[in-house]
Design a protein around this motif. Structure first.
Motif, short mmCIF file in Angstrom:
data_model
loop_
_atom_site.label_atom_id
_atom_site.label_comp_id
_atom_site.label_asym_id
_atom_site.label_seq_id
_atom_site.Cartn_x
_atom_site.Cartn_y
_atom_site.Cartn_z
N PHE A 171 0.82 -1.21 0.00
CA PHE A 171 0.00 0.00 0.00
C PHE A 171 0.86 1.27 0.00
N ARG A 172 2.02 1.22 0.65
CA ARG A 172 2.89 2.39 0.67
C ARG A 172 3.48 2.69 -0.70
N SER A 173 3.62 1.67 -1.52
CA SER A 173 4.22 1.88 -2.85
C SER A 173 3.22 2.44 -3.86
N MET A 174 1.95 2.46 -3.53
CA MET A 174 0.95 2.98 -4.47
C MET A 174 0.99 4.51 -4.51
N PRO A 175 0.93 5.12 -5.69
CA PRO A 175 0.94 6.59 -5.79
C PRO A 175 -0.27 7.20 -5.09
N LYS A 176 -0.04 8.30 -4.39
CA LYS A 176 -1.15 8.98 -3.71
C LYS A 176 -2.10 9.65 -4.69
N GLU A 177 -1.65 9.86 -5.92
CA GLU A 177 -2.53 10.46 -6.92
C GLU A 177 -3.76 9.58 -7.20
N LEU A 178 -3.63 8.28 -6.98
CA LEU A 178 -4.79 7.41 -7.18
C LEU A 178 -5.91 7.75 -6.22
N ASP A 179 -5.56 7.95 -4.95
CA ASP A 179 -6.57 8.32 -3.95
C ASP A 179 -7.20 9.67 -4.29
N GLU A 180 -6.33 10.62 -4.68
CA GLU A 180 -6.84 11.96 -4.95
C GLU A 180 -7.75 11.97 -6.18
N ALA A 181 -7.36 11.25 -7.22
CA ALA A 181 -8.19 11.22 -8.43
C ALA A 181 -9.53 10.56 -8.15
N ALA A 182 -9.53 9.49 -7.37
CA ALA A 182 -10.78 8.82 -7.04
C ALA A 182 -11.67 9.70 -6.17
N ARG A 195 -12.37 -0.81 -4.77
CA ARG A 195 -12.38 -0.78 -6.23
C ARG A 195 -11.02 -0.49 -6.85
N ILE A 196 -10.16 0.18 -6.10
CA ILE A 196 -8.88 0.60 -6.68
C ILE A 196 -7.71 -0.09 -5.99
N MET A 197 -7.63 0.04 -4.67
CA MET A 197 -6.45 -0.44 -3.96
C MET A 197 -6.36 -1.96 -3.90
N LEU A 198 -7.44 -2.62 -3.56
CA LEU A 198 -7.38 -4.08 -3.45
C LEU A 198 -7.00 -4.76 -4.77
N PRO A 199 -7.57 -4.36 -5.91
CA PRO A 199 -7.11 -4.99 -7.17
C PRO A 199 -5.64 -4.75 -7.46
N LEU A 200 -5.10 -3.61 -7.04
CA LEU A 200 -3.70 -3.32 -7.32
C LEU A 200 -2.74 -4.14 -6.46
N VAL A 201 -3.18 -4.55 -5.28
CA VAL A 201 -2.32 -5.35 -4.39
C VAL A 201 -2.71 -6.83 -4.46
N LYS A 202 -3.32 -7.23 -5.56
CA LYS A 202 -3.76 -8.62 -5.71
C LYS A 202 -2.62 -9.62 -5.55
N PRO A 203 -1.41 -9.40 -6.12
CA PRO A 203 -0.32 -10.36 -5.89
C PRO A 203 0.01 -10.54 -4.42
N GLY A 204 0.01 -9.43 -3.66
CA GLY A 204 0.27 -9.53 -2.23
C GLY A 204 -0.81 -10.28 -1.50
N LEU A 205 -2.06 -10.05 -1.86
CA LEU A 205 -3.18 -10.75 -1.23
C LEU A 205 -3.10 -12.26 -1.49
#
Length: 287
Positions: A171-182, A195-205
């Motif tokens: 989660f720390r490696s994800m750009p903060k612009e994603l949160d702001e844009a959403a 809708r955004i964060m969980l799909p992006l960390v799917k390999p970790g999950l």
């Protein structure tokens, strides 16, 4: 001169690579040995175990009755159902709690967030066996001892710190612009997370989920201490009891069949998610 100097270097690299492949080959043999022996033994009769060498091939026709006998006569089907229920429920609950906790710690730092994170990490250093007695009395006071619900809660709490440890880095490696844009688009915090964060960390999950499945499916000590009702035994406890009974009846075929049936679910999951597990572990190590 350069080609002459590079020749010994290339030769040494080939030698190192050959030694590495040899070590990996030896390690592969040690890993496959018990699995292959289990497969061969599950199709043998008791007479074949006594009259032939341990590594001899099973005679034709194969003894398929070992699987039906261990499933019904030795209640492996009931143990399998209990383990499946406990593993699925604990894994899903642990993933949900660890992902939400990691998301808050990584994306919304607050006073004490690092202390909370370090508390999760420090809990991973405490040997589980030291907490068995107080854990038993705690569940007894809550009337959750000798129940599958108690096992689910305990396994969830045990696997929660590892999930937090891995997912915080993702989660720390994800750009903060994603949160702001959403947020600008009108999405709520729940929408951003699911809708955004969980799909992006799917390999970790997937990596954390597989580790949780392995730990819970193969766990023996807690299942033995907290549950004493035979109808609520999980597969490791049930197979241990089967082994204690069968060694006096010399029914080795059903025992090997039970071991093989307990391995198959985890093996199938690993084959399906092998690429995601590898990529998730590598990405987690880098982060």
């Amino acid at each position: 001169m350069n080609s002459i100097e590079q020749y010994p270097r290339k030769r040494s690299q080939k030698v190192v690579r050959a030694l590495l492949y040899a070590l990996l080959g030896i390690w592969t043999i040690f890993v496959i040995y018990p699995l292959l022996w289990t497969i061969l033994g599950s199709f043998k009769t008791n007479q074949q175990f006594l009259l032939h060498a341990p590594w001899s091939l099973p005679e034709w026709p194969l003894e398929w009755a070992n699987f039906t006998a261990v499933w019904s006569n030795y209640h492996l089907g009931m143990y399998f159902t209990n383990s499946l229920l406990v593993t699925v429920a604990s894994t899903v609950l642990a993933l949900l709690l660890s992902s939400t906790t990691s998301y808050v710690i990584a994306r919304f730092p607050f006073r004490g967030s690092m202390a909370l994170y370090n508390l999760y990490l420090s809990s991973m250093m405490i040997p589980l066996i030291l907490g068995l007695i107080p854990l038993f009395f705690l569940l007894s006071n809550l009337h959750l001892d000798n129940s599958l619900l108690g096992l689910i809660l305990v396994y969830t709490a045990i696997n929660l710190p590892f999930g937090v440890f891995v997912l915080v880095g993702f989660f720390r490696s994800m750009p903060k612009e994603l949160d702001e844009a959403a947020s600008i688009d009108g999405s709520s915090h729940y929408g951003v997370f699911f809708r955004i964060m969980l799909p992006l960390v799917k390999p970790g999950l997937i990596s954390v989920g597989m580790m949780n499945v392995l730990n819970i499916w193969n766990e023996y000590i807690i299942g033995t201490v907290l549950v004493n009702d035979p109808d609520k035994y999980t597969i490791p406890v049930g197979i241990a009891i089967m082994q204690a009974e069968m060694q006096y009846r010399t029914e080795w075929g059903p025992l090997f069949a039970g071991l093989l049936l307990s391995i198959i679910p985890v093996l199938i999951l690993y084959i399906i998610f092998q690429k995601q597990i590898t990529s998730g572990m590598m990405a987690g190590a880098i982060k």
